[in-house]
Design an enzyme around this catalytic site. Structure first.
Site, mmCIF file in Angstrom:
data_model
loop_
_atom_site.group_PDB
_atom_site.id
_atom_site.type_symbol
_atom_site.label_atom_id
_atom_site.label_comp_id
_atom_site.label_asym_id
_atom_site.label_seq_id
_atom_site.Cartn_x
_atom_site.Cartn_y
_atom_site.Cartn_z
ATOM 1 N N HIS A 37 -3.712 4.480 4.444
ATOM 2 C CA HIS A 37 -4.867 3.589 4.539
ATOM 3 C C HIS A 37 -6.097 4.288 3.980
ATOM 4 C CE1 HIS A 37 -8.068 1.114 6.154
ATOM 5 N NE2 HIS A 37 -8.503 2.121 6.856
ATOM 6 N N TYR A 42 4.193 5.578 11.322
ATOM 7 C CA TYR A 42 4.451 4.180 11.685
ATOM 8 C C TYR A 42 5.320 3.412 10.688
ATOM 9 C CZ TYR A 42 0.216 3.705 8.766
ATOM 10 O OH TYR A 42 -0.708 3.789 7.765
ATOM 11 N N ARG A 97 0.866 -1.180 0.000
ATOM 12 C CA ARG A 97 0.000 0.000 0.000
ATOM 13 C C ARG A 97 0.903 1.230 0.000
ATOM 14 N NH1 ARG A 97 -2.432 0.908 5.426
ATOM 15 N NH2 ARG A 97 -0.946 2.611 5.463
#
Lengths: 378, 327
Positions: free
Chosen positions: A263, A272, A259
């Site tokens: 998100h 993160y 990805r």
């Protein structure tokens, strides 16, 4: 399973010769279609993200980086097969004729879905993770009961594919779907796009074994494919959908991808994960990899210019169509809660209409302001 | 002349399902142990022999999977009748019921109908172990998109299961398990009334008791006791908890001026809460006393040796009758 190297060189590992035969059936027009759709969906994603940033959509869920997994697998699905997506399968949607504006409508907050799955055979997005895998399995059980599997008659036999991510594999519904599929030997492919991240949780949070092995204990064999290789994704999906239609039962496909984006537009992946990791995967980008392949096949610059122009046109059309979207009518809220009349719903609909009437009537489309007035918070 | 037969409630549901399966080959029956065994209460006994294992089959012990696959089958055009073995086992399926089954017609703007019946043996009174005696109907009545019903007698059981299967919407079909063996005459020719309508089982002028499912018999017992004291109680079998036939209750309360609502479930945020609130709105000038709710307590369903104290009985209903008449 990989057929295209990062440099766009096509080669068939001996153990995967069975998959490669499906690529040999493809013509140049198919290759160009794959590229066009991958480029189209990326442009769409970028434009939709921009529209969200401008307050035109409540939320956007980008699929950037997953184009090969989605376009390749989408074209591996037969024209009459049914598709049960998660919520990021914009690429699969366009391979089956879903109007991209109906996806925009959903994320703008006009409705909860808005395309007719009976017509597109592409079912509604499923936001509660994993639930759709059971619906797909039930649907596939129905195909078995109707004798629509394994007859060898092409127009009779059907199969089902369901999409989900690495995060969703942790949901009990995915495990239960494997079990029901195995015990009913359903005509079905489970297509897991392992994009490495479930919001902020790396895949190691969801599993300690490779995900393509997750089905084995239930009786669903698995295969791992390079999810950034559109030809491999096509071939693997085509083979296992054909096998499913022929009555050979369900298969789990794990497409290893990444990805690249957030998100959703509410997410901040810089909190993160390392930029190095993103750069590592950007070097494996599915679209530039396929571009290299096409150029080696002799596809000229004219084609890529044409695709670029089509992307610009799409972006302009998307903006215009988004601004032109009508706000939903008050009555929409009460429609289709039930298929048969329900006194409570009728009573509440009548009350709200009367109340709005007493205030001069509800007309959501007369103020010329298309902004929803809220930022994405999902 | 009508064609009638005496059946226990369990047998009446069985006969109703058999008739639906005969009339519509899209009707499928599945759940845990429903096939060879005929279900732990034998409600599906004999259906396997008649219809074969493509129409009735055992599911893995996975309630979410049972309901989730029922949804997929309904999308394909089937009419699934899924059994959840006991009330307390329904919660693993809660997400599939309230977020999927209940909403798919709405989300798809009517592209899909969801003609799914979920049969649930419910309620206490059989001396069972934990998780086998619960009354979870309010959870589902609270959820938009679901219909919730419960028969109290054999004739209703026979007809309501068929009406539920014919419904285009999902129906939660709560079966009063401690009354499964209660016999009654079943008219095989004609349904008594529409699925979501209430019925007056006993007429009276002093107090109305509205209830459903297993408590209907209890209410009739209380009415009998009251009659010996010269009090005339009207007993309404609500039959449907979503939607609720308020018109029927209102008509009665306008005559009696007093209403008691009773069920096995605890009364906090319950079906009786809804009825009490609505009747206070609709019958304010006709009420002679507040609406009184009589139910189980708001505790986890107790161990079997205590359930007689938990479950409302005719005496507890009589205590409530005395209270409403004291106003």
């Amino acid at each position: 399973m990989q057929l295209l190297s990062v440099d766009g060189d096509f080669s068939v590992p001996k153990e995967h010769a069975g998959y490669a035969e499906f690529v040999r059936d493809l013509r140049e027009a198919d290759f160009l279609k794959f590229y066009r759709d991958m480029a189209r969906i990326r442009r769409f994603d970028n434009e939709a993200t921009a529209l969200q940033r401008q307050g035109q959509m409540g939320l956007w869920v980008p699929a950037i980086g997953q184009e090969a997994a989605q376009i390749g697998s989408g074209y591996g699905v037969g024209p009459n097969d049914h598709i049960f997506p998660s919520y990021r399968e914009h690429g699969v949607a366009i391979t089956h004729g879903v109007d991209l504006m109906s996806i925009v409508k959903m994320f703008r907050g006009v409705n909860h879905g808005g395309w007719n799955p009976n017509e597109t055979r592409f079912h509604l997005y499923a936001i509660v993770l994993g639930t759709q895998a059971l619906h797909a399995t039930g649907y596939a059980m129905g195909l078995n009961f109707e004798g629509r599997v394994g007859t060898g008659i092409p127009e009779n036999d059907l199969a089902v594919i369901t999409y989900f991510g690495d995060g969703a594999t942790a949901e009990g519904d995915i495990s239960e779907a494997f079990l029901f599929a195995a015990t009913h030997k359903t005509p079905q492919v489970f297509f897991c796009q392992n994009n490495q991240w479930a919001i902020s949780s790396p895949v190691g949070t969801q599993t300690t074994v490779p995900l393509f092995k997750r089905g084995e204990g239930f009786g669903v064999p698995g295969v791992r494919v390079d999810g950034n290789d559109v030809l491999a994704c096509y071939a693997v999906t085509k083979k296992h959908m054909d096998d499913a239609r022929a009555g050979l039962g369900p298969t789990l496909v794990e497409a290893l991808t990444y990805r690249i984006g957030a998100h959703t537009t509410s997410d901040d992946p810089s909190k993160y994960r390392d930029a190095d990791e993103v750069a590592h995967w950007q070097a494996k980008d599915p679209i530039s990899r396929f571009e290299k392949f096409l150029r080696k096949q002799g596809v000229g610059q004219d084609f890529f210019d044409e695709v670029e122009q089509a992307g610009n046109d799409l972006a302009a059309e998307l903006r215009e169509a988004t601004f032109a979207l009508k706000e939903p009518a008050l009555e929409d809220m009460f429609d289709h809660v039930y298929s048969e009349p329900h006194p409570l719903i009728e009573e509440q609909r009548a009350w709200l209409l009367g109340y709005e009437e007493s205030l001069g009537g509800h007309n959501p489309n007369n103020d010329g302001d298309n902004s929803l007035g809220y930022g994405g918070t999902a | 002349m009508s064609n009638s037969v005496e059946l226990a409630i369990a047998k009446a549901i069985n006969a109703g399902m058999r008739k639906s399966m005969q009339e519509d080959e899209k009707v499928l029956v599945f759940g845990e142990d429903v096939a060879q065994l005929g279900g732990v209460f034998r409600v599906t006994e004999g259906l396997l022999d008649e219809f074969g294992d493509k129409r009735i089959f055992n599911s893995p012990i996975a309630e979410s999977g049972i309901v989730g696959t029922a949804i997929g089958l309904a999308m394909r055009g089937f009419r699934p009748v899924a059994e959840i073995q006991f009330d307390g086992f329904i919660y693993p399926a809660f997400n599939q019921i309230v977020s999927q089954l209940a909403k798919l017609t709405n989300r798809s703007e009517g592209s899909f109908q969801m003609p799914v019946v979920i049969r649930v043996p419910y309620g206490g009174g059989i001396g069972a172990v934990e998780h086998h005696s619960e009354s979870p109907e309010a959870y589902f009545a609270h959820t938009a998109g679901l219909r919730v019903v419960s028969p109290s007698n054999a004739n209703d059981a026979y007809w309501m299961i068929q009406q539920a299967i014919q419904s285009k919407d999902p129906v939660m079909f709560f079966e009063p398990k401690r009354r499964y063996w209660q016999k009654g005459m079943v008219n095989l020719d004609q349904a008594p009334q529409p699925l979501h309508s209430a019925a007056t089982l006993r007429q009276g002028k002093d107090v109305t008791i509205a209830t459903y499912g297993p408590m209907v018999v209890t209410a009739l017992q209380a009415a009998e006791l009251a009659a010996s004291e010269g009090i005339n109680i009207e007993v309404i079998d609500m039959r449907s908890m979503s939607p609720i036939d308020f018109g029927h209750i209102v008509e009665s309360v306008k005559r009696t001026g007093r209403l008691i609502v009773t069920h096995e479930a605890g009364t906090f945020v319950s079906i009786s809460s809804e009825v009490a609130a609505k009747i206070a709105e609709l019958c304010f000038y006709h009420l002679e006393a507040p609406v009184i709710r009589v139910g189980g307590f708001d505790v986890p369903y107790p161990a079997a040796k205590l359930e007689e104290l938990y479950l409302p009985d005719a005496d507890r209903l009589m205590e409530a009758v005395d209270r409403v008449l004291a106003y």
